[in-house]
Design a protein around this motif. Structure first.
Motif, PDB file in Angstrom:
ATOM      1  N   LYS A 130       0.833  -1.210   0.000  1.00  0.00           N
ATOM      2  CA  LYS A 130       0.000   0.000   0.000  1.00  0.00           C
ATOM      3  C   LYS A 130       0.865   1.256   0.000  1.00  0.00           C
ATOM      4  N   THR A 131       1.970   1.237   0.745  1.00  0.00           N
ATOM      5  CA  THR A 131       2.883   2.385   0.772  1.00  0.00           C
ATOM      6  C   THR A 131       3.458   2.635  -0.614  1.00  0.00           C
ATOM      7  N   ASP A 132       3.870   1.565  -1.279  1.00  0.00           N
ATOM      8  CA  ASP A 132       4.410   1.671  -2.633  1.00  0.00           C
ATOM      9  C   ASP A 132       3.388   2.285  -3.577  1.00  0.00           C
ATOM     10  N   GLU A 133       2.158   1.803  -3.527  1.00  0.00           N
ATOM     11  CA  GLU A 133       1.104   2.311  -4.412  1.00  0.00           C
ATOM     12  C   GLU A 133       0.786   3.772  -4.106  1.00  0.00           C
ATOM     13  N   ALA A 134       0.684   4.115  -2.832  1.00  0.00           N
ATOM     14  CA  ALA A 134       0.340   5.484  -2.440  1.00  0.00           C
ATOM     15  C   ALA A 134       1.426   6.468  -2.847  1.00  0.00           C
ATOM     16  N   LEU A 135       2.694   6.091  -2.631  1.00  0.00           N
ATOM     17  CA  LEU A 135       3.785   7.004  -2.969  1.00  0.00           C
ATOM     18  C   LEU A 135       3.999   7.095  -4.477  1.00  0.00           C
ATOM     19  N   ASP A 136       3.678   6.041  -5.197  1.00  0.00           N
ATOM     20  CA  ASP A 136       3.757   6.091  -6.655  1.00  0.00           C
ATOM     21  C   ASP A 136       2.749   7.101  -7.195  1.00  0.00           C
ATOM     22  N   ALA A 137       1.543   7.079  -6.642  1.00  0.00           N
ATOM     23  CA  ALA A 137       0.520   8.047  -7.048  1.00  0.00           C
ATOM     24  C   ALA A 137       0.917   9.457  -6.627  1.00  0.00           C
ATOM     25  N   LEU A 138       1.499   9.583  -5.439  1.00  0.00           N
ATOM     26  CA  LEU A 138       1.908  10.899  -4.928  1.00  0.00           C
ATOM     27  C   LEU A 138       2.997  11.513  -5.797  1.00  0.00           C
ATOM     28  N   THR A 139       3.851  10.693  -6.369  1.00  0.00           N
ATOM     29  CA  THR A 139       4.930  11.183  -7.224  1.00  0.00           C
ATOM     30  C   THR A 139       4.381  11.992  -8.398  1.00  0.00           C
ATOM     31  N   SER A 140       3.268  11.532  -8.952  1.00  0.00           N
ATOM     32  CA  SER A 140       2.655  12.257 -10.074  1.00  0.00           C
ATOM     33  C   SER A 140       1.913  13.503  -9.607  1.00  0.00           C
ATOM     34  N   ASP A 141       1.198  13.384  -8.489  1.00  0.00           N
ATOM     35  CA  ASP A 141       0.341  14.479  -8.025  1.00  0.00           C
ATOM     36  C   ASP A 141       1.101  15.570  -7.269  1.00  0.00           C
ATOM     37  N   ALA A 142       2.069  15.164  -6.460  1.00  0.00           N
ATOM     38  CA  ALA A 142       2.784  16.133  -5.618  1.00  0.00           C
ATOM     39  C   ALA A 142       4.224  15.661  -5.432  1.00  0.00           C
ATOM     40  N   PRO A 143       5.077  15.917  -6.427  1.00  0.00           N
ATOM     41  CA  PRO A 143       6.448  15.404  -6.351  1.00  0.00           C
ATOM     42  C   PRO A 143       7.230  15.876  -5.131  1.00  0.00           C
ATOM     43  N   ALA A 145       6.046  16.474  -2.140  1.00  0.00           N
ATOM     44  CA  ALA A 145       5.571  15.662  -1.014  1.00  0.00           C
ATOM     45  C   ALA A 145       6.125  14.241  -1.104  1.00  0.00           C
ATOM     46  N   ALA A 146       6.239  13.723  -2.326  1.00  0.00           N
ATOM     47  CA  ALA A 146       6.802  12.385  -2.513  1.00  0.00           C
ATOM     48  C   ALA A 146       8.271  12.360  -2.099  1.00  0.00           C
ATOM     49  N   LEU A 147       9.006  13.423  -2.433  1.00  0.00           N
ATOM     50  CA  LEU A 147      10.405  13.512  -2.002  1.00  0.00           C
ATOM     51  C   LEU A 147      10.515  13.593  -0.486  1.00  0.00           C
ATOM     52  N   LYS A 148       9.613  14.362   0.122  1.00  0.00           N
ATOM     53  CA  LYS A 148       9.608  14.455   1.586  1.00  0.00           C
ATOM     54  C   LYS A 148       9.358  13.075   2.191  1.00  0.00           C
ATOM     55  N   ALA A 149       8.422  12.323   1.596  1.00  0.00           N
ATOM     56  CA  ALA A 149       8.130  10.969   2.078  1.00  0.00           C
ATOM     57  C   ALA A 149       9.331  10.049   1.879  1.00  0.00           C
ATOM     58  N   ALA A 150      10.051  10.226   0.757  1.00  0.00           N
ATOM     59  CA  ALA A 150      11.236   9.397   0.492  1.00  0.00           C
ATOM     60  C   ALA A 150      12.301   9.634   1.562  1.00  0.00           C
ATOM     61  N   VAL A 151      12.477  10.890   1.959  1.00  0.00           N
ATOM     62  CA  VAL A 151      13.444  11.208   3.015  1.00  0.00           C
ATOM     63  C   VAL A 151      13.010  10.559   4.323  1.00  0.00           C
ATOM     64  N   ARG A 152      11.722  10.648   4.623  1.00  0.00           N
ATOM     65  CA  ARG A 152      11.207  10.051   5.864  1.00  0.00           C
ATOM     66  C   ARG A 152      11.399   8.541   5.854  1.00  0.00           C
ATOM     67  N   LEU A 153      11.150   7.904   4.712  1.00  0.00           N
ATOM     68  CA  LEU A 153      11.333   6.457   4.598  1.00  0.00           C
ATOM     69  C   LEU A 153      12.803   6.066   4.744  1.00  0.00           C
ATOM     70  N   GLU A 154      13.683   6.905   4.206  1.00  0.00           N
ATOM     71  CA  GLU A 154      15.116   6.636   4.322  1.00  0.00           C
ATOM     72  C   GLU A 154      15.552   6.679   5.787  1.00  0.00           C
ATOM     73  N   ILE A 155      15.057   7.663   6.520  1.00  0.00           N
ATOM     74  CA  ILE A 155      15.366   7.778   7.948  1.00  0.00           C
ATOM     75  C   ILE A 155      14.818   6.562   8.699  1.00  0.00           C
ATOM     76  N   LEU A 156      13.588   6.193   8.365  1.00  0.00           N
ATOM     77  CA  LEU A 156      12.952   5.044   9.005  1.00  0.00           C
ATOM     78  C   LEU A 156      13.704   3.749   8.686  1.00  0.00           C
ATOM     79  N   ALA A 157      14.090   3.586   7.423  1.00  0.00           N
ATOM     80  CA  ALA A 157      14.826   2.383   7.009  1.00  0.00           C
ATOM     81  C   ALA A 157      16.159   2.276   7.739  1.00  0.00           C
ATOM     82  N   ASN A 158      16.857   3.393   7.889  1.00  0.00           N
ATOM     83  CA  ASN A 158      18.141   3.378   8.592  1.00  0.00           C
ATOM     84  C   ASN A 158      17.974   3.010  10.065  1.00  0.00           C
TER      85      ASN A 158
END
Length: 198
Positions: A130-143, A145-158
């Motif tokens: 679901k995260t993958d699908e939501a962020l894929d859609a967000l990339t088109s609608d609000a790039p 915001a998608a970048l902000k989410a990518a940074v948050r995911l990177e922090i979370l992954a680390n």
């Protein structure tokens, strides 16, 4: 010209694949030395199309097959030199199709590797999907915001990676962890080192 080797993001060098060749005597040939155009240093290549038996090329291949760094080999595709004649391997449509089939075989091998790894709990698997699908859609609608989410995911992954790596380091052998992840023991050690030093 297609790539000489294939690598997946998840399994890296542990399952690096390529189109391999067998000679008429069923042996695996040495890499072919390729001179540089400028006359400087050349390089060695295992690219399948170099094994055509022509001058300045490798010996004549008789079989194409997918090979993987883990030792797996795929379906064998014999080369019909009577039909090909003096045509370069890469210029023959049937042989190019067989080379493409080797890539498909390797992808199926990766599916088998993935199926043999430790499974996510269903709720985690569904959350990742679901995260993958939501962020894929967000990339088109609000790039942005998608970048902000990518940074948050990177922090979370680390953060997750750090704690998981420390726990795995204390409780699992490298071979056991590698098997669970579908990678070599050495790659598992590298993964632990990468996350534990953060």
């Amino acid at each position: 010209m297609p790539k000489e080797t294939w690598e997946s993001d998840e399994f890296g060098k542990s399952h690096e694949g390529r189109v391999g060749v067998l000679l008429e005597d069923r042996s695996v040939p040495e890499p072919v030395y390729i001179d540089s155009v400028s006359g400087g240093f050349g390089h060695r290549s295992t690219f399948w199309a170099n094994y055509n038996g022509h001058p300045l090329s490798g010996p004549r291949a008789h079989v194409l097959r997918a090979v993987c760094a883990c030792g797996w080999t795929g379906t064998e595709y014999p080369i019909d030199w009577e039909r090909i004649g003096e045509t370069a391997l890469y210029e023959d449509e049937v042989v190019r199709t067989d080379a493409d089939n080797c890539l498909d075989d390797w992808y199926r091998h990766l599916d088998d590797v993935e199926a043999s790894t430790v499974a996510y709990p269903e709720d985690v698997n569904e959350l990742l999907k679901k995260t993958d699908e939501a962020l894929d859609a967000l990339t088109s609608d609000a790039p942005a915001a998608a970048l902000k989410a990518a940074v948050r995911l990177e922090i979370l992954a680390n953060s997750i990676g750090y704690h998981a790596a420390n726990s795995a380091y204390r409780t699992m052998e490298s071979e056991e962890l590698g098997t669970a992840l579908g990678i070599t023991a050495r790659a598992a050690e590298d993964l632990l080192f990468r996350y534990r030093r953060r």
